[in-house]
Write a protein that holds these residues in place. Sequence first.
Motif, PDB file in Angstrom:
ATOM      1  N   TRP A  78      33.260   4.239   3.024  1.00 45.89           N
ATOM      2  CA  TRP A  78      33.061   5.291   2.061  1.00 45.89           C
ATOM      3  C   TRP A  78      34.381   4.367   1.089  1.00 45.89           C
ATOM      4  O   TRP A  78      34.296   5.360   0.188  1.00 45.89           O
ATOM      5  CB  TRP A  78      34.054   5.899   3.765  1.00 45.89           C
ATOM      6  CG  TRP A  78      34.263   7.344   3.229  1.00 45.89           C
ATOM      7  CD1 TRP A  78      33.341   8.341   1.982  1.00 45.89           C
ATOM      8  CD2 TRP A  78      35.911   7.677   2.213  1.00 45.89           C
ATOM      9  NE1 TRP A  78      34.889   9.212   1.883  1.00 45.89           N
ATOM     10  CE2 TRP A  78      35.926   8.740   1.940  1.00 45.89           C
ATOM     11  CE3 TRP A  78      37.136   6.343   2.327  1.00 45.89           C
ATOM     12  CZ2 TRP A  78      36.891   9.607   1.708  1.00 45.89           C
ATOM     13  CZ3 TRP A  78      38.129   7.623   2.263  1.00 45.89           C
ATOM     14  CH2 TRP A  78      37.761   8.481   1.686  1.00 45.89           C
ATOM     15  N   ALA A  79      35.497   3.717   1.088  1.00 47.85           N
ATOM     16  CA  ALA A  79      36.286   3.538   0.701  1.00 47.85           C
ATOM     17  C   ALA A  79      35.516   2.915  -0.593  1.00 47.85           C
ATOM     18  O   ALA A  79      36.480   2.606  -1.887  1.00 47.85           O
ATOM     19  CB  ALA A  79      37.782   3.397   1.041  1.00 47.85           C
ATOM     20  N   SER A  80      34.709   2.525  -0.819  1.00 44.29           N
ATOM     21  CA  SER A  80      34.242   1.124  -1.495  1.00 44.29           C
ATOM     22  C   SER A  80      33.930   2.414  -2.961  1.00 44.29           C
ATOM     23  O   SER A  80      34.117   1.458  -4.671  1.00 44.29           O
ATOM     24  CB  SER A  80      33.851   0.448  -0.976  1.00 44.29           C
ATOM     25  OG  SER A  80      31.834   1.889  -0.767  1.00 44.29           O
ATOM     26  N   LEU A 140      35.216   3.266   7.087  1.00 46.41           N
ATOM     27  CA  LEU A 140      36.025   3.006   5.965  1.00 46.41           C
ATOM     28  C   LEU A 140      35.810   2.287   5.180  1.00 46.41           C
ATOM     29  O   LEU A 140      36.236   3.359   3.979  1.00 46.41           O
ATOM     30  CB  LEU A 140      37.353   2.414   7.200  1.00 46.41           C
ATOM     31  CG  LEU A 140      37.571   3.607   8.242  1.00 46.41           C
ATOM     32  CD1 LEU A 140      39.367   3.328   9.135  1.00 46.41           C
ATOM     33  CD2 LEU A 140      38.323   5.346   7.386  1.00 46.41           C
ATOM     34  N   LEU A 170      42.074   0.292   3.219  1.00 50.24           N
ATOM     35  CA  LEU A 170      42.160   1.376   3.785  1.00 50.24           C
ATOM     36  C   LEU A 170      41.928   1.258   5.612  1.00 50.24           C
ATOM     37  O   LEU A 170      42.607   1.784   5.731  1.00 50.24           O
ATOM     38  CB  LEU A 170      41.577   2.469   3.513  1.00 50.24           C
ATOM     39  CG  LEU A 170      40.144   3.887   4.384  1.00 50.24           C
ATOM     40  CD1 LEU A 170      41.810   4.185   4.381  1.00 50.24           C
ATOM     41  CD2 LEU A 170      39.971   4.635   3.799  1.00 50.24           C
ATOM     42  N   TYR A 208      35.875   3.977  -4.253  1.00 50.36           N
ATOM     43  CA  TYR A 208      37.540   4.193  -5.423  1.00 50.36           C
ATOM     44  C   TYR A 208      37.607   2.741  -6.040  1.00 50.36           C
ATOM     45  O   TYR A 208      38.799   2.208  -5.915  1.00 50.36           O
ATOM     46  CB  TYR A 208      37.967   4.769  -4.314  1.00 50.36           C
ATOM     47  CG  TYR A 208      37.877   6.205  -2.871  1.00 50.36           C
ATOM     48  CD1 TYR A 208      37.351   7.463  -4.825  1.00 50.36           C
ATOM     49  CD2 TYR A 208      37.407   6.688  -2.575  1.00 50.36           C
ATOM     50  CE1 TYR A 208      37.274   8.233  -4.456  1.00 50.36           C
ATOM     51  CE2 TYR A 208      37.331   8.035  -2.005  1.00 50.36           C
ATOM     52  CZ  TYR A 208      36.676   8.672  -3.382  1.00 50.36           C
ATOM     53  OH  TYR A 208      36.791   9.837  -2.999  1.00 50.36           O
ATOM     54  N   ALA A 244      40.976   0.168  -2.902  1.00 48.90           N
ATOM     55  CA  ALA A 244      41.417   0.762  -2.060  1.00 48.90           C
ATOM     56  C   ALA A 244      40.023   0.477  -0.813  1.00 48.90           C
ATOM     57  O   ALA A 244      39.900   1.144   0.645  1.00 48.90           O
ATOM     58  CB  ALA A 244      40.183   1.989  -2.056  1.00 48.90           C
ATOM     59  N   ALA A 245      38.695  -0.109  -0.378  1.00 44.21           N
ATOM     60  CA  ALA A 245      37.875  -0.702   0.055  1.00 44.21           C
ATOM     61  C   ALA A 245      38.093  -1.555   1.277  1.00 44.21           C
ATOM     62  O   ALA A 245      38.239  -1.879   2.350  1.00 44.21           O
ATOM     63  CB  ALA A 245      36.633  -0.925   0.146  1.00 44.21           C
TER      64      ALA A 245
END
Length: 341
Positions: A106-108, A103, A118, A110, A114-115
């Motif tokens: 994937w969020a990094s 997760l 999440l 943004y 976010a990283a």
Amino acid sequence: MKSLTTAPNPSAPPRAPQASAPSPTGRERIAPLLQRHGAFAVLVALVLVSSFVFPSFGTLDNAQNVAVQASFIAVVALGMTLVIITGGIDLSVGSVFALGGVLAAWASQYGFWAALLLPLVVCGAIGTLNGLLIARAGMAPFIVTLATLLGARGLLLALTDEGATTYLVPRDSAFAELGQGTLGGFGYPVLVALALFAVGGVVLQRTSFGQSLFAVGGSADAATLMGLPVARTRVLVYLLSGLLAGFAGALNAARLSSGVTILGSGMELDAIAAVVIGGTLLTGGAGSVSGTLWGVLLLAVIQNLINQIGSLNSSYQSVVSGGFLIVVVVAQRYLARARRT
């Protein structure tokens, strides 16, 4: 003014002498010390001997390497310590660790927050679910956390197309710096782990919440009669366990610059072994975060020594860890019997 004194009554029966509490024997003094600091003593002895046998073991570079490798399991084991002190168990932390890493990777794309947030939200929700099912629904911790272990691993595979997709962390991002940066020669993951253990030690020993953990682990019925919020305490420790496992996974993803799907398998067993080796009782009611830290470092040093030998593969770490665990559990039973007698 004369003071009034009471004359002794010759017809009164002689008063029996007050019995003084027996002083503790040497074995009774040593038993709790060994239970709390035995892992630290073994760790120091092992490090000293290994530094003489393997010249490269005692170098600063090797110490930094051991510390970084141990930092991720240490964060997971910190949450496991709180759970076990309350008399519970959390088998889901390995899968939650891997899920947190995916997760975060994937969020990094943004940004940093976010990283980081999440995986904390999702893994914290899994921990809260564990706590609610155990504390409110009265289900067995082993069954509940085994189910969430499978659920978290299934969600991980669904997000990565059965492991075919690997999400990468931008190398020049602030999130990657969190896992790869250094301060004073030691990586940020090491410093973060030490800070979390310091906070955990203060919470466990200096707050009413920490004392509630020991009370619940010692006897949930007695804690209820004392007016302690037993159910809420159990929900909170599983929430913290999920948060710490997810955070450790995110930190590891920042370190590796990717969310590796195969990580975390068996990590729950390593975390439990480190906690028990550190002196925390599986039955609950006794333990410390410092002991867990020594247990984590002891297992990390053993793994490093296996690498130093060269002729042994990493599978022998499981053999040695299992042997240590058996010895420690037997020693704990003996020490507990010595304290009672």
